[in-house]
Write an enzyme that holds these catalytic residues in place. Structure first.
Site, short mmCIF file in Angstrom:
data_model
loop_
_atom_site.label_atom_id
_atom_site.label_comp_id
_atom_site.label_asym_id
_atom_site.label_seq_id
_atom_site.Cartn_x
_atom_site.Cartn_y
_atom_site.Cartn_z
N HIS A 120 0.84 -1.30 0.01
CA HIS A 120 0.04 -0.12 0.04
C HIS A 120 0.92 1.29 -0.01
O HIS A 120 0.82 2.13 -0.73
CB HIS A 120 -0.92 0.14 1.33
CG HIS A 120 -1.83 -0.84 1.40
ND1 HIS A 120 -2.06 -1.76 2.46
CD2 HIS A 120 -2.95 -1.45 0.43
CE1 HIS A 120 -3.01 -2.70 2.32
NE2 HIS A 120 -3.63 -2.63 1.25
N LYS A 180 -16.52 -6.45 7.68
CA LYS A 180 -15.75 -7.29 7.21
C LYS A 180 -14.95 -7.53 8.56
O LYS A 180 -13.97 -8.34 8.45
CB LYS A 180 -14.64 -6.35 6.51
CG LYS A 180 -14.71 -6.55 4.92
CD LYS A 180 -13.42 -6.19 4.11
CE LYS A 180 -13.66 -6.58 2.94
NZ LYS A 180 -12.40 -6.20 1.72
N ARG A 229 -2.28 -6.13 -8.25
CA ARG A 229 -1.18 -6.90 -8.15
C ARG A 229 -1.10 -8.00 -9.35
O ARG A 229 -0.08 -8.28 -9.90
CB ARG A 229 -1.42 -7.44 -6.69
CG ARG A 229 -0.97 -6.63 -5.45
CD ARG A 229 -1.45 -7.40 -4.51
NE ARG A 229 -2.87 -7.42 -4.42
CZ ARG A 229 -3.61 -7.87 -3.45
NH1 ARG A 229 -3.01 -8.18 -2.29
NH2 ARG A 229 -4.98 -8.11 -3.51
N SER A 245 -2.94 -7.77 2.95
CA SER A 245 -3.12 -7.63 4.41
C SER A 245 -3.34 -8.95 5.04
O SER A 245 -3.13 -9.29 6.10
CB SER A 245 -4.11 -6.62 4.61
OG SER A 245 -3.84 -5.04 4.26
O1 PNS Z 1 -9.05 -2.91 0.95
P1 PNS Z 1 -10.37 -3.49 0.73
O2 PNS Z 1 -10.91 -4.15 1.70
O3 PNS Z 1 -10.16 -4.02 -0.63
O4 PNS Z 1 -11.24 -1.96 0.08
C1 PNS Z 1 -12.53 -2.21 -0.40
C2 PNS Z 1 -13.26 -0.63 -0.30
C3 PNS Z 1 -13.22 -0.15 0.75
C4 PNS Z 1 -12.39 0.11 -1.45
C5 PNS Z 1 -14.40 -1.10 -1.01
O5 PNS Z 1 -15.29 -1.82 -0.11
C6 PNS Z 1 -15.26 0.36 -1.11
O6 PNS Z 1 -15.31 1.02 -2.11
N1 PNS Z 1 -16.33 0.66 -0.11
C7 PNS Z 1 -17.13 1.67 -0.05
C8 PNS Z 1 -18.66 1.41 -0.34
C9 PNS Z 1 -19.03 1.55 -1.85
O7 PNS Z 1 -18.78 2.60 -2.30
N2 PNS Z 1 -19.46 0.62 -2.37
C10 PNS Z 1 -19.72 0.51 -3.76
C11 PNS Z 1 -18.57 0.43 -4.78
S1 PNS Z 1 -18.50 -0.99 -5.55
#
Ligand code: PNS
Length: 159
Positions: A17, A41, A90, A128
């Site tokens: 990150h 989560k 990745r 992670s």
């Molecule tokens: O590190 P992660 O868990 O892969 O991150 C996921 C994240 C936080 C980027 C994703 O869950 C997100 O964008 N959440 C916000 C809610 C949202 O906007 N959902 C619709 C997008 S498809």
């Protein structure tokens, strides 16, 4: 001002990150790291710890800010006047999910563009979830996470 958001759960933040954020900080005037509250989560680290780890690891970058969010990502981007969402890729396996999210986010707000950055080769295997598993079984985390995160992981799994 060119402002980008870089969202994630950051549970915890890894050197992969940090690599993406450092590179994005050279391309944008400001990068807002969005730490998702992600109640669904059930993260290992509290929101407070995830923000602290990210803040300390990024303190040297003056155009990077850390904020939490608990709303749609496009809404978070709008609140910070960002027109780009940065995502790291990745491997091909990341692509399908990221492609779907990018299309959904575009549908929700066509003025916000998702920008993909390829992970540096030394971090393509890093996640992670992997560092949590390594920590759980007492493996070596050197070079994978900042020292403060390494300490946090060791503490979490020594209980
Ligand atoms: O590190 P992660 O868990 O892969 O991150 C996921 C994240 C936080 C980027 C994703 O869950 C997100 O964008 N959440 C916000 C809610 C949202 O906007 N959902 C619709 C997008 S498809």
């Amino acid at each position: 001002m060119r402002i980008a958001v870089y969202p994630g759960s950051f549970d915890p933040i890894t050197n992969g990150h940090l690599d993406i954020i450092e590179r994005a900080a050279q391309l944008y005037d400001e990068v807002v790291v969005g730490v998702a509250e992600n109640i669904r989560k059930s993260p290992l680290f509290s929101l407070k710890d995830r923000i602290r780890f990210a803040g300390n690891a990024l303190a040297h970058l003056k155009n990077v800010r850390i904020e939490s969010f608990n709303c749609l990502l496009v809404e978070f981007a709008r609140r910070h006047d960002a027109h780009s969402i940065i995502k790291g890729l990745r491997a091909v396996s990341d692509f399908e999910h990221e492609f779907q999210m990018a299309q959904l986010n575009r549908k929700l707000d066509p003025s916000i563009e998702t920008m993909f950055m390829m992970a540096s080769p030394e971090y393509v295997y890093l996640s992670s979830s992997a560092v949590k598993e390594i920590a759980e079984y007492g493996g070596c985390l050197e070079g994978l996470v900042p020292p403060e995160v390494e300490e946090g992981l060791q503490k979490s799994f020594s209980r």
